[in-house]
Every structure is written in C-alpha cells, then in structure tokens.
Design an enzyme around this catalytic site. Structure first.
Site, PDB file in Angstrom:
ATOM      1  N   LYS A  55       0.842  -1.193   0.000  1.00  0.00           N
ATOM      2  CA  LYS A  55       0.000   0.000   0.000  1.00  0.00           C
ATOM      3  C   LYS A  55       0.881   1.249   0.000  1.00  0.00           C
ATOM      4  O   LYS A  55       2.092   1.174   0.217  1.00  0.00           O
ATOM      5  CB  LYS A  55      -0.921  -0.004   1.220  1.00  0.00           C
ATOM      6  CG  LYS A  55      -0.188   0.064   2.559  1.00  0.00           C
ATOM      7  CD  LYS A  55      -1.157   0.026   3.723  1.00  0.00           C
ATOM      8  CE  LYS A  55      -0.403   0.102   5.066  1.00  0.00           C
ATOM      9  NZ  LYS A  55      -1.319   0.163   6.216  1.00  0.00           N
ATOM     10  N   ARG A 162     -10.379   0.857  14.934  1.00  0.00           N
ATOM     11  CA  ARG A 162     -10.533   1.393  13.586  1.00  0.00           C
ATOM     12  C   ARG A 162     -11.596   0.563  12.869  1.00  0.00           C
ATOM     13  O   ARG A 162     -12.609   0.206  13.460  1.00  0.00           O
ATOM     14  CB  ARG A 162      -9.185   1.376  12.858  1.00  0.00           C
ATOM     15  CG  ARG A 162      -8.113   2.180  13.594  1.00  0.00           C
ATOM     16  CD  ARG A 162      -6.862   2.433  12.767  1.00  0.00           C
ATOM     17  NE  ARG A 162      -6.327   1.280  12.102  1.00  0.00           N
ATOM     18  CZ  ARG A 162      -5.110   1.207  11.570  1.00  0.00           C
ATOM     19  NH1 ARG A 162      -4.293   2.255  11.655  1.00  0.00           N
ATOM     20  NH2 ARG A 162      -4.687   0.106  10.976  1.00  0.00           N
ATOM     21  N   TYR A 300      15.209  30.556   4.312  1.00  0.00           N
ATOM     22  CA  TYR A 300      14.160  31.454   4.778  1.00  0.00           C
ATOM     23  C   TYR A 300      14.275  31.752   6.276  1.00  0.00           C
ATOM     24  O   TYR A 300      14.533  30.868   7.081  1.00  0.00           O
ATOM     25  CB  TYR A 300      12.788  30.852   4.510  1.00  0.00           C
ATOM     26  CG  TYR A 300      12.439  30.749   3.048  1.00  0.00           C
ATOM     27  CD1 TYR A 300      12.348  31.884   2.253  1.00  0.00           C
ATOM     28  CD2 TYR A 300      12.200  29.508   2.463  1.00  0.00           C
ATOM     29  CE1 TYR A 300      12.019  31.787   0.908  1.00  0.00           C
ATOM     30  CE2 TYR A 300      11.871  29.400   1.122  1.00  0.00           C
ATOM     31  CZ  TYR A 300      11.781  30.550   0.344  1.00  0.00           C
ATOM     32  OH  TYR A 300      11.459  30.460  -0.985  1.00  0.00           O
ATOM     33  N   MET A 348      10.944  24.137  -0.081  1.00  0.00           N
ATOM     34  CA  MET A 348      10.091  23.251  -0.865  1.00  0.00           C
ATOM     35  C   MET A 348      10.893  22.362  -1.809  1.00  0.00           C
ATOM     36  O   MET A 348      10.593  21.179  -1.975  1.00  0.00           O
ATOM     37  CB  MET A 348       9.069  24.062  -1.670  1.00  0.00           C
ATOM     38  CG  MET A 348       8.100  23.208  -2.468  1.00  0.00           C
ATOM     39  SD  MET A 348       6.927  24.169  -3.437  1.00  0.00           S
ATOM     40  CE  MET A 348       5.927  24.893  -2.135  1.00  0.00           C
TER      41      MET A 348
END
Length: 603
Positions: A55, A162, A300, A348
């Site tokens: 998965k 779940r 940044y 990013m």
C-alpha cells in the site's frame, strides 16, 4: 520525473506531454535487499505464509519497482489498502505474466468508502475486506454486476478501534452473512494495536478476541458451506512487529509491510539488528557550491548564520519531495562519505549543507554534480530512523512521504537463490560494534585479523577523514593476505590489483576519493576481479554498496590530540557471523583487549 497524468475531467484540457528528463533526486530501490528481506522474514514466520503489503505506493518505494522484485523473490500474495492500489497491482502482475488472482496469486484490499465501485475488483478476482455491516450489501451488488462471487475477508475489530466488526456487530451480522448472495467468506482478519511493544497485555487480549470471532465465522461456514469453507478459512492478524516477535506467529498468513523494505517496527531495534537491509536509498545532487563569509545567512528566516567563513552546498530536494521541514536545524546528509549538517530551513525544493571552510586541512573537494546521500542505511547516509528522530516522526512516515518527483530506480537484482537466514530474535544484540585502537601498530594487528576473515567476493568499505588510517589498515590487510606488490594510496590510478601468493584471495585496492558516482565506480569493472579477490575501497560509502552483499563497512575516527582511533564495524551478509566467531562482533563489545594488542570492543 514522469509526465503529467491525463486530466480525469474531459472539460479540462490535458497538459502537453513532457520529455522524460531524469530528476536530480532519485529513490534507488535495491531488488537484492527486497529479496533478502522477503526470504529472511518468510523463513522466520514459517509455516505462516508471507503476504507483502504494498500500500501507499509500496511504502513510498514505488509499486513499479517493488511488485516485480517481490514476484522474482517468490511472492504471490499482495495486500493493499485501496481499490485503486489493488487494480494497479493487478495490472503489474498481468504485465509480468504472473497468474491471475485465484489461479496462483492473491490481491487483498480493505479500505474503501460507500462511493467506491467494488465491481471491478470482484471482476478481477481481487479479494475485499468486509470492514463494517454496510459492506455486505455492497459486496452482494458488486458480485451481481461482475457476474462472479465476491471473495470477502471479514475484518474484526479486536481492540484497535478502527475498521472492523466488534463482537456485537459480528453476532448481529451472522444471519445476514448466512443468507448473503454471491459472497464467499474466504478470510478473517484483524490488526494489532501494540505488537511493537513485545509482551504488551493487549496483544494477548486481541488474540483471544480474534480467536473467538474466527470460531463464530467457522461455525457459520460449517452450517452454511455454500458461504465458504470452514477448514480453508484464511486467518491472518500478524503485521511486521508481530511477525518479527511472536513465536509461533499466529494465523495462516502474515501481512508484512514495513519490514520487507528493511526497516524495523521497533523503537529500540534497527533493521540491521533484525538482519534486514534497507531497500531504499534517497540520492540527490549538489547544485552549486559557494564560499560565504562569517555571518552569511542560510534559507528562509535566516535562522542560521555561518559562524565562520565556510562553503555552502545547495542540494536538490525539499519538503515537496517528502524531506520533512520539521527536520530543519537537525538533519544531515552524506557527501563523499562524510556527514554534513543541513543548515537553515528545508525549503520546498532545496536545502543547504554547510560543508566547512575550503582551506580546512580535511576539506573535501565538493563540487556541483557530487552525489548526496539524503537517506541511506545509517552508514552510507542518514537512516530513515534518524530522519524520523530529527522530525519528530517515525521511519514509516519518512519513506512513505518520498514524493513522485524522486525517480524510482531499481538497482541490484534478486540472487538466483534468494534464501537468507531468518532475522535474529527481536531481543538479539545489535549487529554493529566499535573497537578502540590504541595506535597505528594496533591498527596493523587489527588489519591482519581482518585478513584472516576475508573471502573472494568480499567488499570492505573504509570511511574516515584524511589521516585516519585507511591506507595503513589496507596495508596490514594486504600483509595478512600475503598478496604481491606494495600497497600505497592509489589516488591517481584509482585502483590496483594485488595477486595472491597462496590459496587465499587476491586484493583490489580502490581509492574512490575522486569518483563522483556509483556509475564511475561501475566503470572500473570490479565485478570480474571479485571472482577471486576481495576489494578494499577507501571513500567508498554511498558508491560501493551495490558491489556485494558480503561487505563490511569500516568507519575510522581519530582523536587529533592522540593516536587513539575508534573503528565502527557494520557487517552485511555473513560478516556478522564471521566477526562474532573472531571475537570482533557486537556480543564482544564489553570484552577486554585481546592478545595484548591494544584493541578491544566497547559499547
């Protein structure tokens, strides 16, 4: 990077097709490591069968890379979460010429909502989880549409909370299951909440609840054999931690995901300690290198300013590629065999490494185009576990979040006989060890001991700063082997071969300092030489791991004020057993100096 996919909305024009241009970021998927892990886990869980869980794009490794490798390693049963994943696996099996589901292969999926069309799954013979009471009617409808029975695995909630039927829901649903049209019950499944905590009382409680639910289903099937066979009901509950810790492993089948990719599900054990090999190495490239003065900022927010004149290396890859921004200020990468800190915020698309002053005595000639190991096995580069610690996450998340801009590249190949020893018990001691080396004479004696363990085909990868003693160690290994010729630094000829004088292997001595990629190392043609020689490769971390599964990684650190050295040994293949037999393994880490040679294993 692959071309953009077609728009699902016909009113939205498709983007123009783009040429296939390799990305600067690649996830190298080691098919040999996958085969090793699969064989090792299958041996441990026997007589349980192994279902490989693929998965989330095979835990970020790429379905297109993992499914063919798993098939080659003998896997015929695959599990996924969603219907789309199941159909993607079906397409890959068909492409590989594998048998259809139900005729030699099995695909199981279990996570879908009320809008999902299950008929295509049923039509392909894909087996489907039955996780709630409303799923039964939807499976009946899918069977009518597909014109064939829906094969269902009843999922039981035994405590995780779940999806799955509680005991009360199962009892209430039994009459409907008995009368269901077109649905055959072929399996029963549940999922552990605390299997990664060995001995947790919830594990036994869940097993007991699961056993009761399975007996209820078998009772139903005995009374209504048209709904399925009680004797052939496939029972499965073990995930990676249960498969690696429980004895015997419960059920007929173990659904193993994380650990087939070489990663540990336990907080206090690494994959290497379990006998597993990481299947993914995330590589990038240095884009630019620049000298910056003290006080210069990085990224940044300018949260980092250089404390001295230094060099910044700009590296491709950022949080859009799955590299966690939360690791800013903590993360490291490996360039030319050495770790460097990532400074400032991870952006990013890129990040900055501080590689130190260009005029430092141990400065490396880092240049644009150099390979960067963003994530490796802990020696070749930072491990998934390290990235998890730096970002406050876990190794599961680190690998599954690697984004599509990283090309998936399959490397290596499964061995012709993928048999491998079962992973050691979870309580086993770590496989790596550190040795204290008092001086260069002791280094020489240690090298001769290593020489006695070498076989043709072995690869020793030496890592350490300039002057750490890599060439001294190689010279002592050569003396122990008794090979011909003088061993010296081969920097300007890259590699030298030393023929044997007796029955032992020859020696190939490689200095990879000036090599920029594994491809350049491959061009040396070392595979042929390894047929009757062992290779010692200085500066080979991140370049030479694919040469041999039988390798020993040797990292040397030196105290600049003394001659003291510390050697960290990380074994692969049979090297762990060889080191233990010679008294150099992890189990000997607390031993005293041996033979008065000034060396001893230490924690």
């Amino acid at each position: 990077m692959s071309a953009p996919s077609a728009s699902p909305d016909p009113s939205v024009p498709n983007p123009p097709s783009a040429p296939s241009i390799p990305s600067a970021l690649s996830a190298r998927i080691d098919a040999g490591a996958l085969a090793h892990n699969i064989a090792a886990i299958a041996a441990r869980i026997a007589p349980c069968r192994l279902m490989c869980i693929v998965k989330a794009d095979a835990y970020g490794h790429g379905l297109g890379a993992v499914v063919p490798a798993a098939l080659a390693a003998g896997i015929r049963e695959f599990g996924v979460a969603t219907p789309a994943e199941a159909l993607a696996v079906r397409a890959l099996l068909a492409q590989a010429g594998a048998p259809e589901p139900g005729a030699g292969t099995r695909i199981l999926c279990w996570l879908y909502d009320e809008t999902a069309d299950l008929a295509p799954l049923v039509a392909e013979g894909i087996e489907v989880g039955l996780p709630n009471p409303g799923s039964l009617a939807r499976l009946e409808a899918a069977a009518r549409t597909a014109g064939r029975p829906a094969l269902a695995h009843v999922k039981l909630d035994t405590g995780l909370g779940r999806s799955g039927l509680t005991a009360a829901q199962l009892d209430a649903l039994l009459p409907a299951l008995a009368g269901a049209q077109g649905v055959r019950i072929v399996g029963a499944m549940t999922h552990f909440a605390c299997a990664d905590e060995v001995g947790h009382p919830a594990n036994a409680e869940q097993l007991a609840a699961f056993g009761a639910g399975v007996e209820s289903l078998r009772g139903l099937l005995r009374a209504h054999p048209e709904r399925g066979s009680a004797d052939e009901l496939l029972v499965h509950c073990a995930n990676s931690p249960a498969a690696l810790s429980m004895a015997p492993v419960p059920g007929d089948l173990a659904r193993v995901g994380l650990s087939i990719y070489g990663l540990s599900p336990f907080a206090d054990r690494t994959g290497a300690e379990l006998g597993l090999r990481p299947a993914m190495e995330l590589r990038s490239s240095v884009l630019t290198v620049k000298d910056v003065p003290a006080g210069h900022g990085a990224s940044y927010g300018l949260l980092y300013r250089a404390p001295r004149d230094t060099r910044f290396a700009l590296i491709a890859g950022g949080y859009a590629d799955g590299i966690p921004r939360a690791a800013s200020g903590s993360a490291q990468v490996t360039i030319r065999g050495r770790r460097f800190p990532i400074v400032g915020r991870i952006a990013m698309d890129q990040m900055i490494a501080d590689t130190g002053p260009a005029d430092a005595p141990d400065a490396l000639p880092i240049a644009p185009g150099d390979t960067v190991i963003v994530m490796g096995d802990g020696t070749t580069g930072p491990s998934a576990e390290e990235w998890g610690a730096w970002s406050g996450s876990i190794n599961y998340e680190i690998v599954t979040r690697v984004g599509p801009r990283a090309d998936r590249v399959t490397v290596g190949r499964p061995p012709e006989d993928p048999a491998a020893p079962a992973p050691a018990a979870v309580q086993a001691a770590p496989a790596s060890a550190e040795l204290a080396i008092a001086d260069l004479d002791a280094m020489g004696r240690f090298g001769k001991r290593l020489a006695g363990l070498l076989r043709a085909g072995d690869v020793l990868i030496l890592t350490g700063d300039l002057g750490a003693g890599k060439t001294t160690l190689t010279q002592s290994i050569a003396a122990g082997l008794g090979v011909r010729g003088r061993v010296s630094s081969p920097t300007f000829v890259i590699a030298r071969e030393h023929a044997p004088t007796g029955a032992g292997p020859g020696l190939v001595h490689v200095d990879a300092y000036r090599l920029g990629s594994a491809a350049e190392l491959d061009d040396l043609g070392l595979e042929d030489a390894l047929a009757d020689s062992a290779a010692v490769i200085e500066w080979g971390a991140g370049l030479a791991e694919q040469l041999s599964a039988e390798r020993l990684e040797v990292s040397i650190s030196a105290d600049p004020a003394t001659e003291d050295r510390t050697i960290a040994l990380t074994p692969h293949g049979t090297w762990g057993e060889r080191l233990r037999a010679a008294g150099l393994g992890a189990a000997d880490r607390d031993s005293a100096d041996r033979d008065g040679d000034g060396q001893g294993a230490r924690p």
